[in-house]
Design a protein around this motif. Structure first.
Motif, PDB file in Angstrom:
ATOM      1  N   GLU A  72       0.816  -1.211   0.000  1.00  0.00           N
ATOM      2  CA  GLU A  72       0.000   0.000   0.000  1.00  0.00           C
ATOM      3  C   GLU A  72       0.853   1.266   0.000  1.00  0.00           C
ATOM      4  OE1 GLU A  72      -2.899  -0.460   3.111  1.00  0.00           O
ATOM      5  OE2 GLU A  72      -4.066  -1.892   1.916  1.00  0.00           O
ATOM      6  N   ARG A  73       2.037   1.221   0.599  1.00  0.00           N
ATOM      7  CA  ARG A  73       2.927   2.395   0.540  1.00  0.00           C
ATOM      8  C   ARG A  73       3.436   2.583  -0.882  1.00  0.00           C
ATOM      9  NH1 ARG A  73       3.220   7.322   1.675  1.00  0.00           N
ATOM     10  NH2 ARG A  73       5.299   8.147   1.376  1.00  0.00           N
ATOM     11  N   ILE A  74       3.752   1.497  -1.575  1.00  0.00           N
ATOM     12  CA  ILE A  74       4.164   1.595  -2.975  1.00  0.00           C
ATOM     13  C   ILE A  74       3.050   2.253  -3.795  1.00  0.00           C
ATOM     14  CG2 ILE A  74       4.726   0.257  -5.067  1.00  0.00           C
ATOM     15  CD1 ILE A  74       6.004  -1.850  -3.134  1.00  0.00           C
ATOM     16  N   ARG A  75       1.816   1.844  -3.553  1.00  0.00           N
ATOM     17  CA  ARG A  75       0.675   2.426  -4.265  1.00  0.00           C
ATOM     18  C   ARG A  75       0.513   3.907  -3.928  1.00  0.00           C
ATOM     19  NH1 ARG A  75      -0.687   2.029  -8.072  1.00  0.00           N
ATOM     20  NH2 ARG A  75      -2.942   2.080  -7.941  1.00  0.00           N
ATOM     21  N   ALA A  76       0.694   4.265  -2.661  1.00  0.00           N
ATOM     22  CA  ALA A  76       0.556   5.668  -2.260  1.00  0.00           C
ATOM     23  C   ALA A  76       1.609   6.546  -2.938  1.00  0.00           C
ATOM     24  CB  ALA A  76       0.659   5.802  -0.738  1.00  0.00           C
ATOM     25  N   LEU A  77       2.746   5.948  -3.278  1.00  0.00           N
ATOM     26  CA  LEU A  77       3.798   6.681  -3.987  1.00  0.00           C
ATOM     27  C   LEU A  77       3.521   6.767  -5.484  1.00  0.00           C
ATOM     28  CD1 LEU A  77       6.895   5.275  -2.092  1.00  0.00           C
ATOM     29  CD2 LEU A  77       6.042   7.632  -2.005  1.00  0.00           C
ATOM     30  N   GLY A  78       2.467   6.088  -5.946  1.00  0.00           N
ATOM     31  CA  GLY A  78       2.048   6.206  -7.338  1.00  0.00           C
ATOM     32  C   GLY A  78       2.496   5.089  -8.259  1.00  0.00           C
ATOM     33  N   PHE A  79       2.896   3.964  -7.695  1.00  0.00           N
ATOM     34  CA  PHE A  79       3.390   2.859  -8.509  1.00  0.00           C
ATOM     35  C   PHE A  79       2.626   1.584  -8.187  1.00  0.00           C
ATOM     36  CE2 PHE A  79       6.599   6.046  -8.209  1.00  0.00           C
ATOM     37  CZ  PHE A  79       7.035   6.162  -9.516  1.00  0.00           C
ATOM     38  N   PHE A  80       2.672   0.636  -9.115  1.00  0.00           N
ATOM     39  CA  PHE A  80       2.043  -0.655  -8.883  1.00  0.00           C
ATOM     40  C   PHE A  80       2.991  -1.551  -8.113  1.00  0.00           C
ATOM     41  CE2 PHE A  80      -0.383   0.787 -12.628  1.00  0.00           C
ATOM     42  CZ  PHE A  80      -1.656   0.706 -12.086  1.00  0.00           C
ATOM     43  N   ALA A  81       2.444  -2.289  -7.164  1.00  0.00           N
ATOM     44  CA  ALA A  81       3.234  -3.219  -6.365  1.00  0.00           C
ATOM     45  C   ALA A  81       3.373  -4.544  -7.105  1.00  0.00           C
ATOM     46  CB  ALA A  81       2.557  -3.460  -5.010  1.00  0.00           C
ATOM     47  N   PRO A  82       4.556  -5.155  -7.054  1.00  0.00           N
ATOM     48  CA  PRO A  82       4.685  -6.490  -7.637  1.00  0.00           C
ATOM     49  C   PRO A  82       3.804  -7.457  -6.853  1.00  0.00           C
ATOM     50  CG  PRO A  82       6.634  -5.962  -6.340  1.00  0.00           C
ATOM     51  CD  PRO A  82       5.776  -4.726  -6.385  1.00  0.00           C
ATOM     52  N   GLY A  83       3.256  -8.443  -7.539  1.00  0.00           N
ATOM     53  CA  GLY A  83       2.349  -9.346  -6.845  1.00  0.00           C
ATOM     54  C   GLY A  83       2.322 -10.756  -7.397  1.00  0.00           C
ATOM     55  N   SER A  84       3.384 -11.161  -8.086  1.00  0.00           N
ATOM     56  CA  SER A  84       3.423 -12.528  -8.605  1.00  0.00           C
ATOM     57  C   SER A  84       4.675 -13.239  -8.099  1.00  0.00           C
ATOM     58  CB  SER A  84       3.404 -12.528 -10.137  1.00  0.00           C
ATOM     59  OG  SER A  84       4.639 -12.056 -10.643  1.00  0.00           O
ATOM     60  N   ARG A 122      16.886  -1.520   5.709  1.00  0.00           N
ATOM     61  CA  ARG A 122      17.925  -0.547   6.071  1.00  0.00           C
ATOM     62  C   ARG A 122      18.578   0.052   4.818  1.00  0.00           C
ATOM     63  NH1 ARG A 122      19.524  -2.908  10.148  1.00  0.00           N
ATOM     64  NH2 ARG A 122      18.839  -1.411  11.687  1.00  0.00           N
ATOM     65  N   SER A 123      18.711  -0.737   3.764  1.00  0.00           N
ATOM     66  CA  SER A 123      19.376  -0.254   2.545  1.00  0.00           C
ATOM     67  C   SER A 123      18.585   0.846   1.848  1.00  0.00           C
ATOM     68  CB  SER A 123      19.626  -1.417   1.576  1.00  0.00           C
ATOM     69  OG  SER A 123      18.414  -1.832   0.941  1.00  0.00           O
ATOM     70  N   ILE A 124      17.291   0.913   2.076  1.00  0.00           N
ATOM     71  CA  ILE A 124      16.424   1.917   1.451  1.00  0.00           C
ATOM     72  C   ILE A 124      16.444   3.224   2.247  1.00  0.00           C
ATOM     73  CG2 ILE A 124      14.055   2.383   0.661  1.00  0.00           C
ATOM     74  CD1 ILE A 124      13.597  -0.716   0.912  1.00  0.00           C
ATOM     75  N   PHE A 125      16.805   3.132   3.503  1.00  0.00           N
ATOM     76  CA  PHE A 125      16.673   4.255   4.426  1.00  0.00           C
ATOM     77  C   PHE A 125      17.397   5.524   3.981  1.00  0.00           C
ATOM     78  CE2 PHE A 125      14.332   4.281   8.330  1.00  0.00           C
ATOM     79  CZ  PHE A 125      14.640   5.508   8.884  1.00  0.00           C
ATOM     80  N   GLU A 130      16.871  11.188   2.526  1.00  0.00           N
ATOM     81  CA  GLU A 130      17.255  12.257   1.596  1.00  0.00           C
ATOM     82  C   GLU A 130      16.024  12.888   0.944  1.00  0.00           C
ATOM     83  OE1 GLU A 130      19.063  12.330  -2.854  1.00  0.00           O
ATOM     84  OE2 GLU A 130      20.178  11.123  -1.399  1.00  0.00           O
ATOM     85  N   ALA A 131      15.022  12.052   0.631  1.00  0.00           N
ATOM     86  CA  ALA A 131      13.811  12.537  -0.035  1.00  0.00           C
ATOM     87  C   ALA A 131      12.812  13.167   0.933  1.00  0.00           C
ATOM     88  CB  ALA A 131      13.145  11.383  -0.784  1.00  0.00           C
ATOM     89  N   GLY A 132      13.072  13.058   2.239  1.00  0.00           N
ATOM     90  CA  GLY A 132      12.134  13.582   3.226  1.00  0.00           C
ATOM     91  C   GLY A 132      10.833  12.792   3.267  1.00  0.00           C
ATOM     92  N   ASP A 133      10.925  11.500   3.025  1.00  0.00           N
ATOM     93  CA  ASP A 133       9.743  10.629   2.987  1.00  0.00           C
ATOM     94  C   ASP A 133       9.526  10.000   4.363  1.00  0.00           C
ATOM     95  OD1 ASP A 133       7.733   8.819   2.485  1.00  0.00           O
ATOM     96  OD2 ASP A 133       8.757   7.786   0.843  1.00  0.00           O
ATOM     97  N   GLU A 134       8.968  10.795   5.266  1.00  0.00           N
ATOM     98  CA  GLU A 134       8.770  10.345   6.641  1.00  0.00           C
ATOM     99  C   GLU A 134       7.833   9.142   6.767  1.00  0.00           C
ATOM    100  OE1 GLU A 134       8.798  13.535   5.717  1.00  0.00           O
ATOM    101  OE2 GLU A 134      10.431  14.425   6.874  1.00  0.00           O
ATOM    102  N   PRO A 135       6.738   9.063   5.993  1.00  0.00           N
ATOM    103  CA  PRO A 135       5.881   7.876   6.127  1.00  0.00           C
ATOM    104  C   PRO A 135       6.617   6.577   5.789  1.00  0.00           C
ATOM    105  CG  PRO A 135       4.674   9.627   5.031  1.00  0.00           C
ATOM    106  CD  PRO A 135       6.105  10.077   5.124  1.00  0.00           C
ATOM    107  N   THR A 136       7.445   6.599   4.742  1.00  0.00           N
ATOM    108  CA  THR A 136       8.209   5.394   4.407  1.00  0.00           C
ATOM    109  C   THR A 136       9.274   5.145   5.462  1.00  0.00           C
ATOM    110  OG1 THR A 136       7.764   5.671   2.039  1.00  0.00           O
ATOM    111  CG2 THR A 136       9.598   4.243   2.637  1.00  0.00           C
ATOM    112  N   ALA A 137       9.905   6.209   5.971  1.00  0.00           N
ATOM    113  CA  ALA A 137      10.900   6.042   7.034  1.00  0.00           C
ATOM    114  C   ALA A 137      10.269   5.384   8.253  1.00  0.00           C
ATOM    115  CB  ALA A 137      11.514   7.392   7.411  1.00  0.00           C
TER     116      ALA A 137
END
Length: 159
Positions: A72-84, A122-125, A130-137
């Protein structure tokens, strides 16, 4: 029919795409760990059966909820989530298990799996900060806490 308005949440399109790519890897690792944990729940045997059967059930239920939050966070960022399964196989770094290992080996594999998911989060953090993406953080912090604590609890069974 008008198209949906562009996403304007204060994170550039490029950073949203990069974060979504990282979250897709986290989703794939989490789902692979979910499946492995569910498999071990079904197939564990031995003197620790009751303890491990119940513990694995609690863990796969937690992971089931987590994959939804990540997707759902991927979707909120405007992209489709992988699902297969094929998409997850390409993205995941958690090793799949096709056999039925002994209980102690199941525990070891799950420790490794939880540590792998924590490392992926941790690798995404740095990008997220840097992007100021507090919800993902916030999501990543919660996921790291769960995976590190679960790895500790499982590791304690190996002492």
């Amino acid at each position: 029919m008008a198209s949906a308005p562009a996403i304007n949440i204060g994170i550039s399109d490029e950073n949203r795409a990069r974060i979504a790519d990282g979250l897709s890897r986290l989703l794939a690792d989490s789902y692979t760990l979910y499946l492995k944990t569910h498999n071990f729940h079904w197939n564990v045997t031995g003197p620790m059966f009751n303890t491990l059967h119940a513990m694995f059930m609690a863990q796969y239920n937690e992971l089931f909820t987590a994959v939804d939050e990540v997707a759902e966070r991927i979707r909120a960022l405007g992209f489709f989530a992988p699902g297969s399964y094929s998409q997850f196989a390409k993205l995941a770094t958690v090793a799949e298990e096709t056999g039925v290992p002994k209980a102690q080996d199941m525990i070891r594999q799950l420790v490794e799996g939880h540590e792998t998911v924590a490392r992926t989060a941790r690798s995404i953090f740095p990008l997220v900060e840097e992007a100021g993406d507090e919800p993902t953080a916030d999501l990543l912090t919660q996921r790291m806490q769960v995976h590190e604590k679960t790895a500790w609890m499982l590791r304690s069974l190996l002492e």
